[in-house]
Design an enzyme around this catalytic site. Structure first.
Site, PDB file in Angstrom:
ATOM      1  N   SER A   1       0.604  -1.158  -0.037  1.00 36.66           N
ATOM      2  CA  SER A   1      -0.033  -0.205   0.012  1.00 36.66           C
ATOM      3  C   SER A   1       0.946   1.136   0.129  1.00 36.66           C
ATOM      4  CB  SER A   1      -0.838   0.116   1.235  1.00 36.66           C
ATOM      5  OG  SER A   1      -1.512   1.268   1.185  1.00 36.66           O
TER       6      SER A   1
ATOM      7  N   TYR B   1      -1.654   6.103  -4.842  1.00 38.01           N
ATOM      8  CA  TYR B   1      -2.518   7.130  -4.833  1.00 38.01           C
ATOM      9  C   TYR B   1      -2.025   8.382  -5.329  1.00 38.01           C
ATOM     10  CZ  TYR B   1      -5.614   4.717  -1.383  1.00 38.01           C
ATOM     11  OH  TYR B   1      -6.291   3.781  -0.712  1.00 38.01           O
TER      12      TYR B   1
ATOM     13  N   THR C   1      -4.890   3.300  -7.778  1.00 41.25           N
ATOM     14  CA  THR C   1      -6.145   3.165  -7.188  1.00 41.25           C
ATOM     15  C   THR C   1      -6.882   4.321  -7.842  1.00 41.25           C
ATOM     16  OG1 THR C   1      -5.631   2.104  -5.324  1.00 41.25           O
ATOM     17  CG2 THR C   1      -7.480   3.595  -4.974  1.00 41.25           C
TER      18      THR C   1
ATOM     19  N   LYS D   1      -6.830  -0.120 -10.548  1.00 48.57           N
ATOM     20  CA  LYS D   1      -7.464  -0.590  -9.578  1.00 48.57           C
ATOM     21  C   LYS D   1      -8.736   0.160  -8.923  1.00 48.57           C
ATOM     22  CE  LYS D   1      -6.946  -2.785  -4.836  1.00 48.57           C
ATOM     23  NZ  LYS D   1      -7.841  -1.808  -4.068  1.00 48.57           N
TER      24      LYS D   1
ATOM     25  N   HIS E   1     -12.836  -1.280  -3.544  1.00 47.81           N
ATOM     26  CA  HIS E   1     -11.984  -0.685  -2.539  1.00 47.81           C
ATOM     27  C   HIS E   1     -12.234  -1.336  -1.355  1.00 47.81           C
ATOM     28  CE1 HIS E   1      -9.001   2.728  -1.954  1.00 47.81           C
ATOM     29  NE2 HIS E   1      -9.224   2.288  -0.562  1.00 47.81           N
TER      30      HIS E   1
END
Length: 460
Positions: A203, A226, A252, A324, A348
């Site tokens: 992450s 992100y 994402t 994603k 998510h």
């Protein structure tokens, strides 16, 4: 009159009282979630009778022949094993330990181990948590259609994802803040991934640094990204991931803002300082009204990031980019047009927009739109090997597992993550064997039946 049983149900209750729990559970139990066990009985209740009237029934004949042998009724005793366990002779019972045998039990251990604020953060979803429940429940509405008399003496679950070999089509999804579950956080998760020979997604919001995770083991790693308002921070994270041997970027795209996670608001969830961003941005945000995590996200996430900005991302890295957070065919078509290397069907973990479809319900729409041109990965609701099998049958190349990894980590550290992965692999292997699929290529759309199939069948 005594308490003589008057139906089968009452005999079952007497047996439950008479038998040691181990033996009763052996006779009465089913596999995994026991969904089919319950359905075997419940399905009869959905069938109604249509009696005929004014028929002479003064004499009822139930006798019949089976394979030429006369019998008093069309009822046979099924072959069931170990009847002496049911006989009232004394038998030594060896008690087992409390080792979890499925993901749900790891979740319960994690709930006991973690502070409420942290458990709610990992386990919770957005708003009414409708999609959170549906991500799991939707799998139960898909039934399996096994093939019989297939040689399944050897089962091969191995595959390649973006050219990287892996022991099974199971990946560790990128989930944030693993040090809230265990002091060594993502380092232990990465070591478990390496031990199980599966790919790990790290992450963007990890509590261990990119460099720490990279140096901890030789697992194949993808980096989740992100897009921040300060674009140079996101660019730096991509560069660090590429330098440290990460093999792909998981972008994402469903988080221009953070979803409304009411448990975090009630708990006043605190965002820890992330070492990846030391000297770049502080997570110290004071919001007396609710979640500090939400306040931090509002300050940093870039809500203006759009399709045109993918070209910028492609310009700063040589790594393949997978998007994603895809749920609709229109977005898949657009993603292929701009040249991404893959898509991940994901909502998510039901932590963003509530009342979107369960990911397993959205999967086939995406697969049909892709038509095999790019890989389709799947994320959301995996709790069983049968879930993995169902996703593969509907067209996913591999699945990602998020919460179960954190539950294993919180319950038993690196061992818990390894056991959870191996558990899913074992269940998938068994499902493949019982479904007549010795390899992943043998798993087809015809091995599952969905509600759409049922509706189509009803119209016929």
């Amino acid at each position: 009159m005594g308490d003589e049983p008057v139906n089968v149900k009452e005999y079952q209750e007497l047996a439950k009282q008479a038998l040691p729990k181990m033996y009763y559970d052996f006779f009465a139990g089913g596999s995994e979630d026991q969904h089919t066990l319950r359905e075997n009985v419940e399905a009869f209740k959905r069938i109604t009778l249509r009696p005929r009237i004014l028929v002479d029934v003064s004499k009822i004949d139930m006798s019949t022949t089976i394979l030429g042998y006369k019998t008093s009724a069309p009822i046979m005793i099924a072959p069931t094993s170990l009847h002496q366990l049911a006989h009232p002779q004394e038998t030594k019972v060896r008690m087992g330990d409390d080792e979890p045998v499925n993901v749900k039990e790891y979740q319960e251990l994690a709930k006991q181990a973690l502070p409420k604020m942290y458990y709610d953060f990992f386990a919770g979803g957005s708003e009414d948590q409708h999609t959170l429940r549906e991500n799991v429940e939707a799998f139960k509405r898909i039934t399996l259609r096994p093939r019989i008399l297939v040689d399944v003496s050897k089962i091969d679950m191995s595959t390649t994802i973006l050219g990287y070999k892996t022991s099974a089509p199971i990946m560790i999804a990128p989930t944030s803040l693993h040090q809230l579950a265990h002091p060594q956080g993502e380092i232990l998760t990465a070591k478990a991934a390496a031990a199980c020979n599966v790919i790990m997604g790290l992450s963007f919001s990890s509590t261990c640094t990119i460099e720490e995770v990279a140096s901890s083991c030789n697992a194949v790693r993808f980096f989740q990204l992100y897009m921040y308002k300060r674009r140079e921070i996101s660019a730096l994270m991509v560069k660090r991931a590429e330098i440290n041997g990460f093999k792909a970027i998981l972008l994402t795209v469903d988080s221009p803002k953070l979803g409304r996670r009411e448990a975090d608001i009630k708990n006043k969830m605190i965002a820890p300082q992330l070492k990846n961003f030391e000297g770049l941005v502080s997570t110290e945000v004071h919001d007396s009204e609710g979640s500090n995590l939400e306040a931090y996200a509002s300050r940093t996430l870039d809500p203006s990031f759009s399709w045109k900005d993918i070209a910028w991302l492609k310009s700063i890295t040589k790594l393949p980019i997978l998007i994603k957070g895809v749920l609709a065919r229109e977005d898949v078509i657009k993603a292929m047009e701009i040249g991404v290397e893959g898509v991940i069907v994901s909502n998510h973990g039901a932590r963003q927009l509530d009342y979107v479809p369960a990911t397993i319900d959205a999967l086939e729409e995406v697969v049909v739109a892709v038509q095999g041109r790019i890989p389709v990965l799947f994320d959301g609701g995996i709790r069983r090997g049968t879930d993995v099998f169902k996703a593969l049958a509907l067209g996913a190349q591999a699945v990602m597992v998020g919460r179960p990894v954190v539950f294993g980590l919180a319950a038993k550290g690196e061992y818990g993550v390894k056991r959870m992965i191996e558990m899913l692999k074992d269940e998938l292997e068994l499902t493949m064997a019982l479904s007549g699929c010795p390899t992943l290529n043998d798993i087809t759309r015809n091995h599952v039946r969905t509600q759409i199939d049922d509706d189509r069948h009803c119209r016929l």
